[in-house]
Design a protein around this motif. Structure first.
Motif, PDB file in Angstrom:
ATOM      1  N   ILE A  22       0.795  -1.153  -0.002  1.00  0.00           N
ATOM      2  CA  ILE A  22      -0.103  -0.164  -0.048  1.00  0.00           C
ATOM      3  C   ILE A  22       0.846   1.307   0.099  1.00  0.00           C
ATOM      4  O   ILE A  22       0.716   2.044  -0.817  1.00  0.00           O
ATOM      5  CB  ILE A  22      -1.063  -0.009   1.131  1.00  0.00           C
ATOM      6  CG1 ILE A  22      -1.971  -1.295   1.138  1.00  0.00           C
ATOM      7  CG2 ILE A  22      -1.698   1.337   1.518  1.00  0.00           C
ATOM      8  CD1 ILE A  22      -2.873  -1.356   2.360  1.00  0.00           C
ATOM      9  N   ARG A  26       2.978   1.695  -3.273  1.00  0.00           N
ATOM     10  CA  ARG A  26       2.509   1.971  -4.478  1.00  0.00           C
ATOM     11  C   ARG A  26       2.693   3.178  -5.277  1.00  0.00           C
ATOM     12  O   ARG A  26       2.409   4.213  -4.458  1.00  0.00           O
ATOM     13  CB  ARG A  26       0.948   1.388  -4.490  1.00  0.00           C
ATOM     14  CG  ARG A  26       0.302   1.481  -5.774  1.00  0.00           C
ATOM     15  CD  ARG A  26      -1.340   1.930  -5.413  1.00  0.00           C
ATOM     16  NE  ARG A  26      -1.134   3.166  -5.148  1.00  0.00           N
ATOM     17  CZ  ARG A  26      -1.090   4.343  -6.006  1.00  0.00           C
ATOM     18  NH1 ARG A  26      -0.737   4.244  -6.827  1.00  0.00           N
ATOM     19  NH2 ARG A  26      -1.082   5.524  -5.049  1.00  0.00           N
ATOM     20  N   ASP A  49       2.157   5.369  -8.983  1.00  0.00           N
ATOM     21  CA  ASP A  49       1.542   5.716 -10.282  1.00  0.00           C
ATOM     22  C   ASP A  49       2.879   5.838 -11.372  1.00  0.00           C
ATOM     23  O   ASP A  49       3.417   7.257 -11.395  1.00  0.00           O
ATOM     24  CB  ASP A  49       0.659   7.032 -10.460  1.00  0.00           C
ATOM     25  CG  ASP A  49      -0.310   6.959 -11.941  1.00  0.00           C
ATOM     26  OD1 ASP A  49      -0.028   6.047 -12.643  1.00  0.00           O
ATOM     27  OD2 ASP A  49      -0.977   7.942 -11.919  1.00  0.00           O
ATOM     28  N   CYS A  70     -12.491  -0.561  -6.874  1.00  0.00           N
ATOM     29  CA  CYS A  70     -11.957  -1.607  -6.104  1.00  0.00           C
ATOM     30  C   CYS A  70     -11.069  -2.668  -6.878  1.00  0.00           C
ATOM     31  O   CYS A  70     -10.126  -3.083  -6.544  1.00  0.00           O
ATOM     32  CB  CYS A  70     -12.894  -2.463  -5.232  1.00  0.00           C
ATOM     33  SG  CYS A  70     -13.963  -1.159  -3.953  1.00  0.00           S
ATOM     34  N   GLN A  97      -7.736  -1.272  -7.787  1.00  0.00           N
ATOM     35  CA  GLN A  97      -6.943  -1.131  -6.618  1.00  0.00           C
ATOM     36  C   GLN A  97      -6.368  -2.597  -6.373  1.00  0.00           C
ATOM     37  O   GLN A  97      -5.139  -2.601  -5.933  1.00  0.00           O
ATOM     38  CB  GLN A  97      -7.757  -0.540  -5.355  1.00  0.00           C
ATOM     39  CG  GLN A  97      -6.596  -0.427  -4.131  1.00  0.00           C
ATOM     40  CD  GLN A  97      -5.809   0.813  -4.116  1.00  0.00           C
ATOM     41  OE1 GLN A  97      -5.589   1.325  -5.452  1.00  0.00           O
ATOM     42  NE2 GLN A  97      -5.451   1.315  -2.980  1.00  0.00           N
ATOM     43  N   ASN A  98      -7.354  -3.471  -6.182  1.00  0.00           N
ATOM     44  CA  ASN A  98      -6.805  -4.805  -5.992  1.00  0.00           C
ATOM     45  C   ASN A  98      -5.579  -5.275  -7.042  1.00  0.00           C
ATOM     46  O   ASN A  98      -4.460  -5.536  -6.758  1.00  0.00           O
ATOM     47  CB  ASN A  98      -7.940  -5.935  -6.162  1.00  0.00           C
ATOM     48  CG  ASN A  98      -8.580  -6.182  -4.981  1.00  0.00           C
ATOM     49  OD1 ASN A  98      -8.408  -5.251  -3.787  1.00  0.00           O
ATOM     50  ND2 ASN A  98      -9.051  -7.383  -4.707  1.00  0.00           N
ATOM     51  N   TRP A 128      -3.789  -3.340  -8.773  1.00  0.00           N
ATOM     52  CA  TRP A 128      -2.690  -2.420  -8.437  1.00  0.00           C
ATOM     53  C   TRP A 128      -1.530  -2.717  -7.352  1.00  0.00           C
ATOM     54  O   TRP A 128      -0.661  -2.920  -7.355  1.00  0.00           O
ATOM     55  CB  TRP A 128      -3.065  -0.944  -8.194  1.00  0.00           C
ATOM     56  CG  TRP A 128      -2.141   0.171  -8.793  1.00  0.00           C
ATOM     57  CD1 TRP A 128      -0.795   0.171  -8.811  1.00  0.00           C
ATOM     58  CD2 TRP A 128      -2.756   1.419  -9.301  1.00  0.00           C
ATOM     59  NE1 TRP A 128      -0.343   1.440  -9.166  1.00  0.00           N
ATOM     60  CE2 TRP A 128      -1.592   2.131  -9.378  1.00  0.00           C
ATOM     61  CE3 TRP A 128      -3.768   2.232  -9.272  1.00  0.00           C
ATOM     62  CZ2 TRP A 128      -1.448   3.711 -10.058  1.00  0.00           C
ATOM     63  CZ3 TRP A 128      -3.860   3.567  -9.903  1.00  0.00           C
ATOM     64  CH2 TRP A 128      -2.656   4.174 -10.142  1.00  0.00           C
ATOM     65  N   LEU A 129      -2.385  -3.242  -6.529  1.00  0.00           N
ATOM     66  CA  LEU A 129      -1.605  -3.823  -5.303  1.00  0.00           C
ATOM     67  C   LEU A 129      -0.947  -5.165  -5.283  1.00  0.00           C
ATOM     68  O   LEU A 129       0.291  -5.332  -5.090  1.00  0.00           O
ATOM     69  CB  LEU A 129      -2.404  -3.866  -3.969  1.00  0.00           C
ATOM     70  CG  LEU A 129      -2.979  -2.462  -3.290  1.00  0.00           C
ATOM     71  CD1 LEU A 129      -3.839  -2.707  -2.323  1.00  0.00           C
ATOM     72  CD2 LEU A 129      -1.728  -1.597  -2.991  1.00  0.00           C
ATOM     73  N   TRP A 185      -2.259   4.925 -14.335  1.00  0.00           N
ATOM     74  CA  TRP A 185      -3.496   5.217 -14.677  1.00  0.00           C
ATOM     75  C   TRP A 185      -3.675   6.242 -15.667  1.00  0.00           C
ATOM     76  O   TRP A 185      -3.221   7.238 -15.231  1.00  0.00           O
ATOM     77  CB  TRP A 185      -4.353   5.276 -13.533  1.00  0.00           C
ATOM     78  CG  TRP A 185      -5.947   5.207 -13.633  1.00  0.00           C
ATOM     79  CD1 TRP A 185      -6.523   5.694 -14.729  1.00  0.00           C
ATOM     80  CD2 TRP A 185      -6.677   5.129 -12.576  1.00  0.00           C
ATOM     81  NE1 TRP A 185      -8.056   5.625 -14.564  1.00  0.00           N
ATOM     82  CE2 TRP A 185      -8.260   5.265 -13.332  1.00  0.00           C
ATOM     83  CE3 TRP A 185      -6.809   4.724 -11.408  1.00  0.00           C
ATOM     84  CZ2 TRP A 185      -9.320   4.942 -12.494  1.00  0.00           C
ATOM     85  CZ3 TRP A 185      -7.994   4.363 -10.561  1.00  0.00           C
ATOM     86  CH2 TRP A 185      -9.141   4.580 -11.160  1.00  0.00           C
TER      87      TRP A 185
END
Length: 228
Positions: free
Chosen positions: A28, A31, A33, A148, A151-152, A154-155, A166
């Motif tokens: 988290i 992370r 961009d 959501c 985000q999943n 991405w992590l 993104w």
């Protein structure tokens, strides 16, 4: 035949081990961009499927699972997407005050061209029918669910050493036409994915002076709006 809920036992819900918990928070907190640091090496299919499974495991209101994932590897399609982005990016630059335009234009936003894979994440509002548990009074809950999934993914990508960027600067109609997306389906995100070997220690926009992270204590209220 409907499944019998009693046939499924509840699983233990204990806390993670210290190392597992630290890994979650590390993903988290680190992370980023990624906009320009991608390697061109293709991502293995099994890795891509792990990322998609992580996205597909996201929570969704009414368990509607409104997402689809369009995998874009074709160089010609990615070049056309970059052209659409570039036109919109020139328009965006003109929207900022003169003193901000040079800084805006200095930000390298070349992920569409450099990353070997793009994923367009969409939201199908009809996936679970016209009346969806939990969406009855807020029609945007399907889109929130799709975010959501982003985000999943991405992590999970961070844990796999894969960078994600993104891209949001484009006209919806351009991407819709390029990928043949139906009008009723909403475009949620264009993600660029590829291997990276370096990430900024802090968000790039903070390091380059665009905007700084807000103090958390200024954003937390108790019981009522602005009650600190």
């Amino acid at each position: 035949m409907r499944p019998d809920p009693s046939a499924h036992a509840l699983a233990p819900a204990g806390e993670f081990s210290t190392s597992e918990r630290n890994a979650v928070y590390r993903a988290i907190e680190t992370r980023r961009d990624v906009r320009d640091q991608f390697f061109p090496d293709p991502l293995p299919d099994d890795l891509v499927m792990r990322l998609l499974r992580a996205a597909h495991a996201a929570p969704s209101v009414g368990f509607m699972q409104p997402w689809n994932f369009i995998l874009i590897r074709d160089a010609a399609v990615r070049e056309a997407a970059w052209a659409a982005f570039s036109r919109a990016n020139d328009e965006a630059a003109e929207m900022f005050p003169q003193e901000r335009r040079d800084l805006y234009r200095s930000l390298k936003l070349e992920g569409i061209r450099k990353a070997p894979l793009s994923i367009c994440v969409t939201c199908d509002p009809d996936r679970a029918g016209p009346v969806v548990l939990g969406r009855t009074h807020n029609p945007r809950m399907d889109v929130y669910s799709a975010v959501c999934a982003v985000q999943n993914l991405w992590l999970a990508a961070r844990a796999e050493g894969v960078g994600v960027g993104w891209v949001s600067i484009f006209h919806d109609r351009d991407v819709r036409a390029l990928l043949g997306i139906p009008e009723r389906v909403e475009i949620v995100a264009w993600l660029c994915l590829g291997y990276v070997d370096r990430l900024y220690a802090e968000p790039e926009l903070a390091l380059k002076g665009w905007r700084q992270r807000l103090p958390l204590e200024d954003l937390v209220f108790h019981d009522r709006w602005q009650a600190r």
